[in-house]
Write a protein that holds these residues in place. Structure first.
Motif, PDB file in Angstrom:
ATOM      1  N   LEU A  57       0.997  -1.343   0.138  1.00  0.00           N
ATOM      2  CA  LEU A  57       0.037  -0.095  -0.007  1.00  0.00           C
ATOM      3  C   LEU A  57       0.754   1.229   0.127  1.00  0.00           C
ATOM      4  CD1 LEU A  57      -2.759  -1.047   2.542  1.00  0.00           C
ATOM      5  CD2 LEU A  57      -2.861  -0.912  -0.055  1.00  0.00           C
ATOM      6  N   GLY A  58       2.006   1.323   0.726  1.00  0.00           N
ATOM      7  CA  GLY A  58       2.934   2.252   0.748  1.00  0.00           C
ATOM      8  C   GLY A  58       3.488   2.705  -0.484  1.00  0.00           C
ATOM      9  N   PHE A  59       3.826   1.442  -1.364  1.00  0.00           N
ATOM     10  CA  PHE A  59       4.353   1.532  -2.670  1.00  0.00           C
ATOM     11  C   PHE A  59       3.259   2.173  -3.666  1.00  0.00           C
ATOM     12  CE2 PHE A  59       4.936  -0.507  -7.045  1.00  0.00           C
ATOM     13  CZ  PHE A  59       6.020   0.208  -7.398  1.00  0.00           C
ATOM     14  N   ALA A  60       1.969   1.478  -3.455  1.00  0.00           N
ATOM     15  CA  ALA A  60       0.875   2.206  -4.213  1.00  0.00           C
ATOM     16  C   ALA A  60       0.632   3.721  -4.100  1.00  0.00           C
ATOM     17  CB  ALA A  60      -0.545   1.454  -3.845  1.00  0.00           C
ATOM     18  N   LEU A  61       0.816   4.057  -2.735  1.00  0.00           N
ATOM     19  CA  LEU A  61       0.623   5.468  -2.529  1.00  0.00           C
ATOM     20  C   LEU A  61       1.880   6.366  -3.139  1.00  0.00           C
ATOM     21  CD1 LEU A  61      -0.514   5.305   1.164  1.00  0.00           C
ATOM     22  CD2 LEU A  61      -1.961   6.132  -0.692  1.00  0.00           C
ATOM     23  N   LEU A  62       2.981   5.773  -3.053  1.00  0.00           N
ATOM     24  CA  LEU A  62       4.052   6.227  -3.800  1.00  0.00           C
ATOM     25  C   LEU A  62       3.676   6.445  -5.197  1.00  0.00           C
ATOM     26  CD1 LEU A  62       6.864   7.406  -3.393  1.00  0.00           C
ATOM     27  CD2 LEU A  62       7.767   5.330  -4.154  1.00  0.00           C
ATOM     28  N   LEU A  63       3.045   5.618  -5.998  1.00  0.00           N
ATOM     29  CA  LEU A  63       2.570   5.711  -7.232  1.00  0.00           C
ATOM     30  C   LEU A  63       1.738   6.855  -7.438  1.00  0.00           C
ATOM     31  CD1 LEU A  63       2.164   1.830  -8.375  1.00  0.00           C
ATOM     32  CD2 LEU A  63       4.002   3.557  -8.860  1.00  0.00           C
ATOM     33  N   VAL A  64       0.674   6.894  -6.400  1.00  0.00           N
ATOM     34  CA  VAL A  64      -0.287   8.002  -6.285  1.00  0.00           C
ATOM     35  C   VAL A  64       0.322   9.516  -6.350  1.00  0.00           C
ATOM     36  CG1 VAL A  64      -2.231   9.075  -5.180  1.00  0.00           C
ATOM     37  CG2 VAL A  64      -2.138   6.486  -5.314  1.00  0.00           C
ATOM     38  N   THR A  65       1.349   9.417  -5.537  1.00  0.00           N
ATOM     39  CA  THR A  65       2.220  10.740  -5.621  1.00  0.00           C
ATOM     40  C   THR A  65       2.716  11.086  -7.064  1.00  0.00           C
ATOM     41  OG1 THR A  65       2.733  10.136  -3.200  1.00  0.00           O
ATOM     42  CG2 THR A  65       3.866  11.847  -4.422  1.00  0.00           C
ATOM     43  N   PHE A  66       3.364  10.060  -7.704  1.00  0.00           N
ATOM     44  CA  PHE A  66       3.888  10.036  -9.121  1.00  0.00           C
ATOM     45  C   PHE A  66       3.025  10.838 -10.027  1.00  0.00           C
ATOM     46  CE2 PHE A  66       7.493   6.830  -7.898  1.00  0.00           C
ATOM     47  CZ  PHE A  66       8.197   8.107  -7.314  1.00  0.00           C
ATOM     48  N   SER A  67       1.684   9.720  -9.795  1.00  0.00           N
ATOM     49  CA  SER A  67       0.654  10.265 -10.837  1.00  0.00           C
ATOM     50  C   SER A  67      -0.011  11.653 -10.723  1.00  0.00           C
ATOM     51  CB  SER A  67      -0.305   9.080 -10.756  1.00  0.00           C
ATOM     52  OG  SER A  67      -1.376   9.230  -9.609  1.00  0.00           O
ATOM     53  N   ALA A  68      -0.007  12.180  -9.194  1.00  0.00           N
ATOM     54  CA  ALA A  68      -0.613  13.341  -9.010  1.00  0.00           C
ATOM     55  C   ALA A  68       0.594  14.373  -9.670  1.00  0.00           C
ATOM     56  CB  ALA A  68      -0.770  13.485  -7.599  1.00  0.00           C
ATOM     57  N   ALA A  69       1.956  14.176  -9.573  1.00  0.00           N
ATOM     58  CA  ALA A  69       2.904  15.215  -9.647  1.00  0.00           C
ATOM     59  C   ALA A  69       2.715  15.230 -11.271  1.00  0.00           C
ATOM     60  CB  ALA A  69       4.270  14.669  -9.324  1.00  0.00           C
ATOM     61  N   LEU A  70       2.767  14.079 -12.016  1.00  0.00           N
ATOM     62  CA  LEU A  70       2.448  14.255 -13.705  1.00  0.00           C
ATOM     63  C   LEU A  70       1.051  14.980 -13.988  1.00  0.00           C
ATOM     64  CD1 LEU A  70       3.526  10.493 -14.484  1.00  0.00           C
ATOM     65  CD2 LEU A  70       4.660  12.587 -14.894  1.00  0.00           C
ATOM     66  N   SER A  71       0.254  15.060 -13.084  1.00  0.00           N
ATOM     67  CA  SER A  71      -1.011  15.821 -13.478  1.00  0.00           C
ATOM     68  C   SER A  71      -0.488  17.438 -13.509  1.00  0.00           C
ATOM     69  CB  SER A  71      -2.130  15.753 -12.544  1.00  0.00           C
ATOM     70  OG  SER A  71      -2.352  14.288 -12.167  1.00  0.00           O
TER      71      SER A  71
END
Length: 600
Positions: free
Chosen positions: A29-43
């Motif tokens: 879940l921590g890794f998935a939240l890190l991916l959420v951060t990346f996708s948010a940054a790309l937004s």
């Protein structure tokens, strides 16, 4: 109206229980939240690039510079593709982790329910417990799979968007902060209003589920008494209660959603009015205006989502509390911490001045007796005399209020529960058969035993004959609770199940009440052939216990007479009276059970 429960926060113990299952998936879940951060940054890339295209490529619309256009378009396409892949991966991780956690949680809760005692199931309805494993579990899974990352992403996007707007134009960023306090206030007010609603929804859902389960199980009784309309009216009342609870919750977000919509629209108004004015006055470029406009969805979308997410979060809290309150109930009957070193019971039973009281009612009072291994004990008495209670105390389904129940000289409270009950085979008064084959029901205690053993037990219980007459024989599927079989057939299958276990103690609780006299006589002969097992036979018919080594007559929770058949007849007491009411003449019963049938 039912008083609403105010569930302020998830309790410390419930939270600890939930996190105990979740911690196994912290890394994923921590890794998935890190991916959420990346996708948010790309937004944030595309609005920025779009603004650069307006300022650097389009410019004033006259001197268009297309040199950097392919690069900017490539960056936008690349970011969109990468962000889509990241979102797919993060959603996959959250979904699989939530399903795996749900699997572990369901297994843990089910194991816990299997450890509960009779008192627990007397207080809790089956349908209510089923809702713990269905609706409540699903609410928890939904929170892990969807609510967690959405709350994180919405919060991240909202504040990051404000920061990005500040980097574009500080004045515009400051103006965008104006609606934020109103947003926070609305979220707090909605949370306070919605908290008690979902606890009520879970209660109503459980009640509705329990009602439906009970009436479907008892459908034959409903139809036999032609009470369909009556039950439908009761169902409508339960259904109305559930609808009312859901409607009450819906009115909360219906009231707050328009406010969120207004706040969301205010960002666009600020941009159009103030931003447009700033563009006209050349204090902000058109490209910067486009950038801020691109960031607006990152402010608007969280505001749209927060109302729904708050609802889902409090559904989650109500469900966690419901499940935890169910499993945290400690059973009264538990294996002692240091049980006696007994591997297998032999079958010697002793009651020492045993009394049992429930809700200030004396069920048994000062009962004492001794039974040697291998003896056959008959117990007879009026309904409510305490016959089944004696059996329940031997199996330690309940504990004696006073006195001691000893098995092989050891108090049952000091025995390992599995060791005690594994040594007892019980054919209960209320026969329960699973939706399985007849063979599967008989072999329940030993599912891997050979078929010959199953047939042996069925023959002893006088069940083999009617089973072989069925189209599929032992492979016949019986309906839920044995629907499709007669009362006598179910009793004989239940008896075969107890015999197959080959226990040290066999308890037959009115097991032959629904069979004919001839079949009963054959069963008695078969039971007499089991020489090593201690047998307790509870009966209303004297024919079932006439050959017992000892017969206990219960009345008002006391043993008023004891002895064998002949001794009790000689006393001319309660037993003698019952015998004459049933058979009238001692010689008639003796001729019925002739010596060639193996009765003592």
């Amino acid at each position: 109206m039912e008083k609403e429960k105010n569930v302020k926060h998830i309790s410390k113990d419930a939270r600890k229980w939930f996190l105990g299952y979740l911690k196994k998936y912290y890394f994923k879940l921590g890794f998935a939240l890190l991916l959420v951060t990346f996708s948010a940054a790309l937004s944030f890339v595309n609005p920025k690039v779009l603004g650069l295209i307006v300022d650097e490529v389009i410019g004033d619309g006259v001197n268009i510079n297309t040199e950097k256009l392919p690069l900017y378009v490539g960056i936008m396409l690349g970011c969109t593709l990468i962000a889509s892949c990241i979102r797919w991966l993060r959603n996959f991780i959250f979904e699989t982790a939530s399903q795996d956690m749900l699997f572990d949680m369901r297994e843990g809760v089910y194991k816990n329910l299997m450890q509960k005692d009779f008192a627990f199931y007397n207080k809790n309805r089956t349908g209510d417990l089923m809702s713990r494993q269905t609706g409540d579990m699903q609410a928890i899974r939904h929170c892990v799979a969807y609510v967690i990352y959405n709350m994180y992403e919405c919060t991240l996007l909202f504040f990051a968007a404000v920061i990005m707007i500040f980097t574009v134009n500080a004045k515009m960023g400051a103006l965008m902060l104006i609606p934020v306090p109103f947003t926070i206030i609305c979220i707090i007010l909605q949370s306070r209003a919605i908290k008690p609603k979902f606890a009520k929804i879970r209660d109503r859902f459980s009640s509705l589920n329990a009602f439906v389960q009970e009436n479907i199980s008892g459908n034959r009784v409903v139809r036999a008494f032609a009470k369909e309309d009556y039950e439908i009216s009761k169902f409508n009342k339960e259904n109305d209660g559930y609808r009312e609870a859901e409607t009450d919750a819906a009115t909360v977000w219906v009231k707050f959603m328009p406010i969120f919509e207004v706040i969301s629209a205010s960002f666009s108004v600020i941009l159009l009015v103030v931003g447009g004015y700033m563009v006209i006055n050349k204090t902000m470029s058109l490209g910067q205006f486009i950038m801020v406009n691109g960031y607006l969805w990152m402010l608007n979308n969280p505001l749209h989502m927060f109302g729904w997410l708050v609802n889902d979060y409090y559904r989650f809290i109500a469900s966690v509390e419901k499940i935890y309150n169910t499993i945290s109930a400690k059973p009264d009957i538990m294996t002692p911490r240091y049980p006696a070193d007994v591997k297998k019971i032999k079958g010697n039973i002793e009651f020492k001045n045993v009394s049992y009281t429930i809700e200030d009612e004396d069920v048994l009072h000062d009962v004492s007796f001794k039974v040697k291994a291998g003896e056959t004990i008959g117990i007879i008495g009026a309904t409510g005399a305490g016959k089944s209670t004696i059996m329940n105390l031997i199996c330690r389904f309940f504990d004696a209020t006073e006195g001691e129940v000893l098995v092989d000289g050891v108090n049952v409270k000091d025995l390992n529960l599995h060791t005690l009950r594994d040594g007892i085979g019980m054919a209960m008064q209320d026969v329960f058969l699973f939706s399985d084959t007849i063979e599967g029901n008989i072999a329940y205690a030993k599912p891997d035993c050979p078929f010959e053993k199953v047939k042996w037990a069925a023959e002893l219980a006088e069940a083999d004959g009617f089973i072989m007459e069925m189209a599929d024989g032992y492979d016949t599927i019986v309906g839920e609770r044995g629907v499709g079989l007669s009362g006598g057939q179910k009793q004989r299958i239940s008896l075969a199940r107890a015999i197959l276990k080959e226990p040290s103690v066999i308890i037959l609780d009115d097991t032959t009440s629904a069979v004919d006299m001839e079949t009963e006589s054959h069963i008695q002969v078969a039971l007499n052939a089991l020489k090593n097992e201690t047998k307790f036979i509870i009966a209303h018919r004297i024919s079932s216990i006439i050959g017992a080594d000892q017969i206990f007559v219960l009345d008002g929770g006391r043993i008023v007479e004891s002895g064998n058949h002949e001794e009790l007849l000689a006393k001319k007491g309660y037993y003698y009276t019952v015998f004459n009411h049933q058979y009238g003449d001692f010689n008639n019963i003796r001729s019925l059970y002739a010596t060639d049938k193996g009765v003592k």
